[in-house]
Design an enzyme around this catalytic site. Structure first.
Site, PDB file in Angstrom:
ATOM      1  N   TYR A   1       0.850  -1.208   0.000  1.00 34.10           N
ATOM      2  CA  TYR A   1       0.000   0.000   0.000  1.00 34.10           C
ATOM      3  C   TYR A   1       0.881   1.252   0.000  1.00 34.10           C
ATOM      4  CZ  TYR A   1      -3.603  -3.268   1.774  1.00 34.10           C
ATOM      5  OH  TYR A   1      -4.453  -4.325   1.956  1.00 34.10           O
TER       6      TYR A   1
ATOM      7  N   HIS B   1       0.895 -11.503   2.293  1.00 32.70           N
ATOM      8  CA  HIS B   1      -0.207 -10.807   1.627  1.00 32.70           C
ATOM      9  C   HIS B   1      -1.005 -11.718   0.686  1.00 32.70           C
ATOM     10  CE1 HIS B   1      -1.390  -6.437   0.402  1.00 32.70           C
ATOM     11  NE2 HIS B   1      -2.425  -7.240   0.300  1.00 32.70           N
TER      12      HIS B   1
HETATM   13  P1  NAD Z   1     -14.406  -1.503   1.676  1.00 32.58           P
HETATM   14  O1  NAD Z   1     -15.420  -2.546   1.483  1.00 32.58           O
HETATM   15  O2  NAD Z   1     -13.988  -1.109   3.043  1.00 32.58           O
HETATM   16  O3  NAD Z   1     -14.939  -0.278   0.838  1.00 32.58           O
HETATM   17  C1  NAD Z   1     -14.356   0.958   0.928  1.00 32.58           C
HETATM   18  C2  NAD Z   1     -15.276   1.931   0.222  1.00 32.58           C
HETATM   19  O4  NAD Z   1     -16.515   2.035   0.940  1.00 32.58           O
HETATM   20  C3  NAD Z   1     -14.664   3.306   0.209  1.00 32.58           C
HETATM   21  O5  NAD Z   1     -14.862   3.854  -1.074  1.00 32.58           O
HETATM   22  C4  NAD Z   1     -15.459   4.095   1.233  1.00 32.58           C
HETATM   23  O6  NAD Z   1     -15.565   5.441   0.921  1.00 32.58           O
HETATM   24  C5  NAD Z   1     -16.802   3.411   1.209  1.00 32.58           C
HETATM   25  N1  NAD Z   1     -17.463   3.501   2.544  1.00 32.58           N
HETATM   26  C6  NAD Z   1     -16.894   3.302   3.745  1.00 32.58           C
HETATM   27  N2  NAD Z   1     -17.801   3.452   4.736  1.00 32.58           N
HETATM   28  C7  NAD Z   1     -18.976   3.757   4.132  1.00 32.58           C
HETATM   29  C8  NAD Z   1     -20.279   4.037   4.624  1.00 32.58           C
HETATM   30  N3  NAD Z   1     -20.539   4.010   5.934  1.00 32.58           N
HETATM   31  N4  NAD Z   1     -21.249   4.312   3.728  1.00 32.58           N
HETATM   32  C9  NAD Z   1     -21.006   4.330   2.399  1.00 32.58           C
HETATM   33  N5  NAD Z   1     -19.789   4.061   1.875  1.00 32.58           N
HETATM   34  C10 NAD Z   1     -18.774   3.781   2.728  1.00 32.58           C
HETATM   35  O7  NAD Z   1     -13.171  -2.002   0.777  1.00 32.58           O
HETATM   36  P2  NAD Z   1     -11.615  -1.972   0.796  1.00 32.58           P
HETATM   37  O8  NAD Z   1     -11.077  -0.625   1.078  1.00 32.58           O
HETATM   38  O9  NAD Z   1     -11.232  -2.635  -0.433  1.00 32.58           O
HETATM   39  O10 NAD Z   1     -11.216  -2.941   1.997  1.00 32.58           O
HETATM   40  C11 NAD Z   1     -10.966  -2.473   3.282  1.00 32.58           C
HETATM   41  C12 NAD Z   1      -9.534  -2.685   3.694  1.00 32.58           C
HETATM   42  O11 NAD Z   1      -9.161  -4.062   3.558  1.00 32.58           O
HETATM   43  C13 NAD Z   1      -8.507  -1.936   2.844  1.00 32.58           C
HETATM   44  O12 NAD Z   1      -8.444  -0.578   3.162  1.00 32.58           O
HETATM   45  C14 NAD Z   1      -7.266  -2.711   3.175  1.00 32.58           C
HETATM   46  O13 NAD Z   1      -6.740  -2.313   4.438  1.00 32.58           O
HETATM   47  C15 NAD Z   1      -7.775  -4.145   3.254  1.00 32.58           C
HETATM   48  N6  NAD Z   1      -7.612  -4.913   1.996  1.00 32.58           N
HETATM   49  C16 NAD Z   1      -6.861  -6.051   2.015  1.00 32.58           C
HETATM   50  C17 NAD Z   1      -6.695  -6.812   0.868  1.00 32.58           C
HETATM   51  C18 NAD Z   1      -5.862  -8.055   0.920  1.00 32.58           C
HETATM   52  O14 NAD Z   1      -5.533  -8.599  -0.146  1.00 32.58           O
HETATM   53  N7  NAD Z   1      -5.490  -8.526   2.081  1.00 32.58           N
HETATM   54  C19 NAD Z   1      -7.312  -6.440  -0.333  1.00 32.58           C
HETATM   55  C20 NAD Z   1      -8.089  -5.272  -0.328  1.00 32.58           C
HETATM   56  C21 NAD Z   1      -8.237  -4.537   0.839  1.00 32.58           C
END
Ligand code: NAD
Length: 281
Positions: free
Chosen positions: A53, A111
């Site tokens: 990231y 990861h």
């Molecule tokens: P998420 O499902 O958390 O979605 C994030 C989106 O939802 C953002 O655009 C945000 O603005 C919106 N959002 C957040 N709260 C909201 C609300 N209350 N109402 C409306 N919209 C809202 O998806 P993500 O960011 O892909 O996943 C979360 C975290 O998981 C990442 O930040 C990261 O730390 C982790 N991650 C890990 C992997 C992995 O391979 N291990 C892959 C992707 C993400």
């Protein structure tokens, strides 16, 4: 919201994590520090980051600025696929600590398994060594299928504390989670809110949220909590950060859960990232 309201989840190594954490991808730079500081201020104590990231320094800066005792926080990072070889993995973890200016990570994950490279057991041996050296408190993996977990466990005798996987109502991962439960592995879920897909607009969810007088995001995150899975929602907005933590003064009935469960699809992965074939370096 007081952090005391968030229950703790105990891992198979005896350490604990809060039942919900904060996703930090793609928060970076001064705006990223401000968003993460706001999340800490709103009560998040578990922060999820990764070498890939490119924001470990941002997370470390927010942690230092927060004034919260280090022992109160649970900070996560992840080993990238290009560093799975044993010596490269140890160096990668050291560099990751230097970038965040931390003495230790509370949780460190591989990861992606990148199975075609067949090197994740070597990476796991490095995480075990780094834990023994005091650099990491708990170790785990991310995006590992049962077959990858089985290989790790049989080749090293050390079971991961965590597997962080894609999970949301379209893709509830029931079989994978049953496997985790059999092996005392705690599930963390990424993409809980569907990462910008149509999930938050699903008619059955908006109707359920309306009857509960909650937002769709809160209904989904409460569904996570009731299944013992640690969600990692990301939001830069202080209001949404608060909303996403306000989950402990209501509950879903079995009928509510059944409505959510109906959204499951056989392959509900949003971006099709199947760990059997998807690889990240
Ligand atoms: P998420 O499902 O958390 O979605 C994030 C989106 O939802 C953002 O655009 C945000 O603005 C919106 N959002 C957040 N709260 C909201 C609300 N209350 N109402 C409306 N919209 C809202 O998806 P993500 O960011 O892909 O996943 C979360 C975290 O998981 C990442 O930040 C990261 O730390 C982790 N991650 C890990 C992997 C992995 O391979 N291990 C892959 C992707 C993400």
């Amino acid at each position: 919201m007081s952090r005391n309201i968030i229950p703790a989840v105990t891992l198979n190594d005896g350490n604990t994590l809060p039942a919900i954490g904060f996703g930090t991808y793609p928060l970076k730079g001064a705006a990223g520090v401000a968003a993460i500081l706001s999340a800490i201020d709103n009560g998040y104590r578990l922060l999820d980051s990764a070498c890939n990231y490119e924001n470990e320094a941002t997370v470390g800066m927010a942690v230092r600025k927060s004034g919260i005792a280090r022992s109160e926080l649970r900070i996560t990072s992840k080993l990238p696929g290009r560093h799975h070889k044993y010596s490269a993995a140890l160096l990668s973890i050291e560099e990751s600590l230097y970038r965040a200016q931390l003495d230790y990570y509370d949780l460190y994950l591989i990861h992606w398994p990148n199975p075609s490279r067949d090197c994740y057991c070597e990476a796991w041996q490095a995480l075990i060594e780094a834990r023994d050296r005091g650099w990491l408190r708990s170790i785990g993996v991310s995006n590992f299928l049962p077959e990858h977990l089985q290989t790790l466990i049989s080749q090293t005798g050390v079971t991961p504390a965590i597997n962080q996987i894609e999970m949301h109502p379209y893709f509830p991962q029931q079989a994978q989670r049953a496997f985790h439960q059999q092996h005392a592995i705690v599930t963390e879920g990424w993409g809980p809110l569907g990462r910008g897909s149509d999930l938050l607009q699903e008619a059955s969810l908006t109707e359920l949220a309306r009857t509960l007088n909650r937002s769709v995001a809160q209904v989904i995150l409460r569904w996570y909590i009731q299944q013992g899975v640690i969600a990692l929602p990301k939001s830069a907005s202080p209001g949404r950060q608060k909303e996403n933590l306000s989950l402990f003064d209501f509950s879903l009935s079995p009928q509510d859960i059944a409505i959510i469960d109906q959204l499951a699809k056989p392959d509900g992965r949003i971006f099709g990232f199947d760990p059997a074939s998807h690889e990240e370096l």
